[in-house]
Enzyme design. Structure first.
Site, PDB file in Angstrom:
ATOM      1  N   GLU A   1       8.334   1.673   2.971  1.00 60.23           N
ATOM      2  CA  GLU A   1       7.182   0.792   3.022  1.00 60.23           C
ATOM      3  C   GLU A   1       7.575  -0.663   2.802  1.00 60.23           C
ATOM      4  O   GLU A   1       7.077  -1.565   3.488  1.00 60.23           O
ATOM      5  CB  GLU A   1       6.140   1.222   1.972  1.00 60.23           C
ATOM      6  CG  GLU A   1       5.529   2.585   2.213  1.00 60.23           C
ATOM      7  CD  GLU A   1       4.537   2.598   3.363  1.00 60.23           C
ATOM      8  OE1 GLU A   1       4.290   1.532   3.963  1.00 60.23           O
ATOM      9  OE2 GLU A   1       4.007   3.686   3.670  1.00 60.23           O
TER      10      GLU A   1
ATOM     11  N   ASP B   1       6.872  10.169  12.470  1.00 59.37           N
ATOM     12  CA  ASP B   1       6.426   9.335  13.585  1.00 59.37           C
ATOM     13  C   ASP B   1       7.349   8.169  13.927  1.00 59.37           C
ATOM     14  O   ASP B   1       7.849   8.051  15.048  1.00 59.37           O
ATOM     15  CB  ASP B   1       5.005   8.825  13.328  1.00 59.37           C
ATOM     16  CG  ASP B   1       4.833   8.208  11.936  1.00 59.37           C
ATOM     17  OD1 ASP B   1       5.776   8.235  11.132  1.00 59.37           O
ATOM     18  OD2 ASP B   1       3.726   7.700  11.654  1.00 59.37           O
TER      19      ASP B   1
ATOM     20  N   GLU C   1      -8.519  10.887   9.502  1.00 61.36           N
ATOM     21  CA  GLU C   1      -7.101  11.039   9.194  1.00 61.36           C
ATOM     22  C   GLU C   1      -6.527  12.343   9.733  1.00 61.36           C
ATOM     23  O   GLU C   1      -5.387  12.382  10.179  1.00 61.36           O
ATOM     24  CB  GLU C   1      -6.891  10.960   7.683  1.00 61.36           C
ATOM     25  CG  GLU C   1      -5.443  10.945   7.238  1.00 61.36           C
ATOM     26  CD  GLU C   1      -4.730   9.640   7.558  1.00 61.36           C
ATOM     27  OE1 GLU C   1      -3.533   9.522   7.221  1.00 61.36           O
ATOM     28  OE2 GLU C   1      -5.355   8.733   8.142  1.00 61.36           O
TER      29      GLU C   1
ATOM     30  N   GLU D   1      -3.182   2.435  14.920  1.00 66.50           N
ATOM     31  CA  GLU D   1      -2.428   3.106  15.982  1.00 66.50           C
ATOM     32  C   GLU D   1      -3.200   3.229  17.293  1.00 66.50           C
ATOM     33  O   GLU D   1      -2.611   3.087  18.376  1.00 66.50           O
ATOM     34  CB  GLU D   1      -1.965   4.477  15.495  1.00 66.50           C
ATOM     35  CG  GLU D   1      -0.775   4.445  14.542  1.00 66.50           C
ATOM     36  CD  GLU D   1      -1.143   4.009  13.142  1.00 66.50           C
ATOM     37  OE1 GLU D   1      -0.235   3.649  12.362  1.00 66.50           O
ATOM     38  OE2 GLU D   1      -2.349   4.035  12.806  1.00 66.50           O
TER      39      GLU D   1
ATOM     40  N   THR E   1       7.211  -1.058  13.640  1.00 72.85           N
ATOM     41  CA  THR E   1       6.144  -0.103  13.360  1.00 72.85           C
ATOM     42  C   THR E   1       5.038  -0.719  12.523  1.00 72.85           C
ATOM     43  O   THR E   1       3.952  -0.160  12.407  1.00 72.85           O
ATOM     44  CB  THR E   1       6.706   1.154  12.659  1.00 72.85           C
ATOM     45  OG1 THR E   1       5.765   2.213  12.739  1.00 72.85           O
ATOM     46  CG2 THR E   1       7.041   0.871  11.201  1.00 72.85           C
TER      47      THR E   1
END
Length: 581
Positions: free
Chosen positions: A141, A281, A374, A395, A478
């Site tokens: 993160e 992902d 979610e 996304e 990302t």
């Protein structure tokens, strides 16, 4: 001649013509269509700009310099130490934030043209930000949000013509990024080279730290750390990230699949079920984007094998379920909101047909609930009983932006408009934008995630105004931070090397490279304009063993380039899409 009075007739007629036009006609016509939608695009662009500034100004008023805004109570949370920390363990006592949302907002400010505020933010961070804090943070993160945000902002600062170039800026953001990168390095000191998921910014890896991490956590560091090495000339950051990535790839199963969680000390898998959602992902995303950014052939080889494995073992029509990495057997039939990035990645690869198919399913679920939950159980066609929330994720907006860039289909702008309207209707409050706790009741949660400003608003803005990208070549991390594609960052490849994911033309003239996005072509279609008649193939395509498509068994048949479905051998001995699912 009688003309229909309903303007919707003409709109749908226009959409029909666009969808069924040949690529060459389409390429010529999109520029002529722009004036028809320019007023609407400006209107939507300004709506997104207002969203961004409503979120940004409330953060600056009520939360800065702490990490993130709590919009319902107009307060703050120092969340950098909480990201990925589901049990909220080992929280620091004296940590007062690192201006996380400000760092995340930098590239969005620049893209929206607010250079004055961008410069002000850069100077404040240059003078006040420090990482010498006793705080345990999640490496993944912190890498995508903080390191990526600083590197991208440094590049934008030094490549622009704003006043900071005149002496006020002396690479302070790059120095901060380098300091942070050095604090990351102890995490990689493991027998396997796979990094710990958690590290203390001041003291390094603490005693008895968990050795469990995710595939994304190990495999989604190469863009930021690679860029840091290219900018500083210090190879340690890229080397550490690349060693971890290669070790991770070596742990794949015989099916070229990877699990979700693993142990960084033993190198053993903990969770064998895998998919394209949470925990995995960005691993796929970074393999391909690292190939674009650094030109290393290894990245393409890894991605191509991994991509084909995903299409073979996870795909079921337009959906992607999860499967056991060892057997390929389906484990969980569920849609997760993080999977919505996949169509955007497929656009970069060139599989527009597959991207469009999946994207429309996500749009359908969005329209069903007003936002994207979610987790949605595909086998029961219902929400997951406990994961009903929507934390302002980007996304779907991201994939919508990519698909519009690739096709110029106005339908994607309508999708973007729907997303903007939903966000304003359900999540906008006086103090910013709040996450949705339950999509069935639209009950809100007191949290405005930094990625709402870094990604959600940015991709929606770029959908309606892509002027930032004109004559520029960027990839987005990302976390939505732009990094330029520079020839000086590329390894020199053999002159004869032409990767199969590029559109190319064979003929008397040398091979010409062009990305699928820049050509705005769907895979497995014919390119006619200016190059003769050449077939464009997608990355999932595996040709049949024989040119005449004759076969003795299914093993002689490949993967169809349009649908990415496995071809099979008919009784008559020809390969084709004989098995319908």
């Amino acid at each position: 001649m009688l003309l229909p009075r309903d303007r919707c007739y003409w709109i749908w007629l226009l959409v029909f013509l666009l969808l069924h036009a040949s690529p060459s006609w389409f390429a010529l016509s999109t520029s002529q269509l722009d004036p028809l939608s320019s007023a609407k695009r400006r209107q939507m662009r300004e709506k997104v700009r207002e969203m961004f500034y409503h979120a940004y100004e409330n953060y600056m008023t009520h939360a800065f310099p702490h990490d993130e805004l709590k919009p319902l109570t107009k307060s703050f949370t120092d969340s950098l130490s909480e990201l990925g920390n589901l049990k909220l363990e080992h929280l620091p006592k004296d940590y007062n934030g690192s201006a996380l949302t400000l760092i995340e907002s930098l590239s969005s400010l620049f893209i929206m043209g607010n250079i004055t505020e961008f410069d002000r933010a850069v100077l404040w961070l240059s003078e006040n930000l420090t990482f010498d804090v006793d705080a345990r943070i999640n490496l993944f993160e912190c890498n995508i949000r903080v390191l990526g945000g600083l590197i991208s902002a440094h590049i934008l600062t030094t490549s622009s013509t704003n006043r900071l170039d005149q002496g006020a800026y002396n690479n302070q953001l790059l120095l901060l990024a380098e300091d942070l990168g050095q604090r990351f390095l102890p995490a990689f000191d493991t027998p396997t080279g796979l990094p710990y998921a958690w590290i203390n910014l001041k003291y390094g890896v603490t005693e008895n730290e968990t050795t469990e991490t995710s595939t994304s956590g190990c495999g989604s560091l190469i863009l930021e750390m690679g860029a840091l090495s290219r900018l500083t000339g210090d190879p340690r950051y890229e080397s550490a990230a690349l060693r971890a990535l290669r070790k991770l790839w070596s742990m794949r199963s015989s099916l070229n699949l990877l699990g979700t969680t693993l142990d960084v000390v033993s190198g053993e898998w903990i969770e064998h079920s895998s998919g394209i959602g949470a925990g995995v992902d960005s691993f796929y995303e970074y393999l391909y984007k690292a190939y674009i950014l650094f030109g290393k052939e290894d990245y393409w080889r890894m991605f191509h094998s991994a991509y084909l494995a995903v299409q073979k073992h996870f795909r079921h029509g337009p959906w992607y379920h999860e499967a056991d990495m060892r057997t390929g057997k389906a484990t969980y039939w569920q849609l997760t909101s993080l999977q919505a990035f996949w169509p955007g990645l497929q656009v970069l690869v060139g599989d527009i047909t597959a991207a469009n198919s999946s994207h429309r399913q996500f749009v359908h679920v969005w329209e069903k609930y007003g936002v994207l939950p979610e987790r949605y159980l595909l086998d029961h066609q219902m929400l997951h009983p406990t994961e009903k929330y929507y934390p302002l994720r980007p996304e779907l907006a991201e994939s919508t932006f990519y698909l519009y860039q690739a096709t110029k289909d106005p339908w994607y702008m309508k999708v973007g408009e729907s997303i903007v309207n939903s966000l304003n209707l359900y999540t906008k409050v006086e103090g910013g934008f709040a996450s949705v706790r339950d999509v069935t009741t639209m009950q809100l949660e007191d949290h405005q995630h930094s990625f709402f400003l870094a990604e959600t608003c940015k991709y929606l803005y770029l959908l309606f105004d892509d002027s930032f990208l004109v004559d520029r070549n960027y990839i987005f991390t990302t976390e939505g931070h732009p990094l330029p594609v520079l020839s000086s960052w590329h390894e020199k490849l053999p002159e004869t090397y032409i990767p199969t994911n590029w559109t190319y033309v064979k003929g008397k003239t040398p091979a010409k490279k062009a990305s699928a996005m820049s050509r705005q072509l769907c895979p497995a279609t014919t390119l006619r304009s200016g190059y003769g008649s050449q077939q464009i193939e997608s990355a999932c395509h595996i040709p049949d063993a024989r040119g005449d498509h004759r076969c003795f068994s299914d093993d002689d048949c490949g993967v169809d380039s349009t649908t990415c479905r496995r071809r099979s051998c008919s009784i008559a001995g020809y390969c084709g899409l004989w098995l319908f699912k």
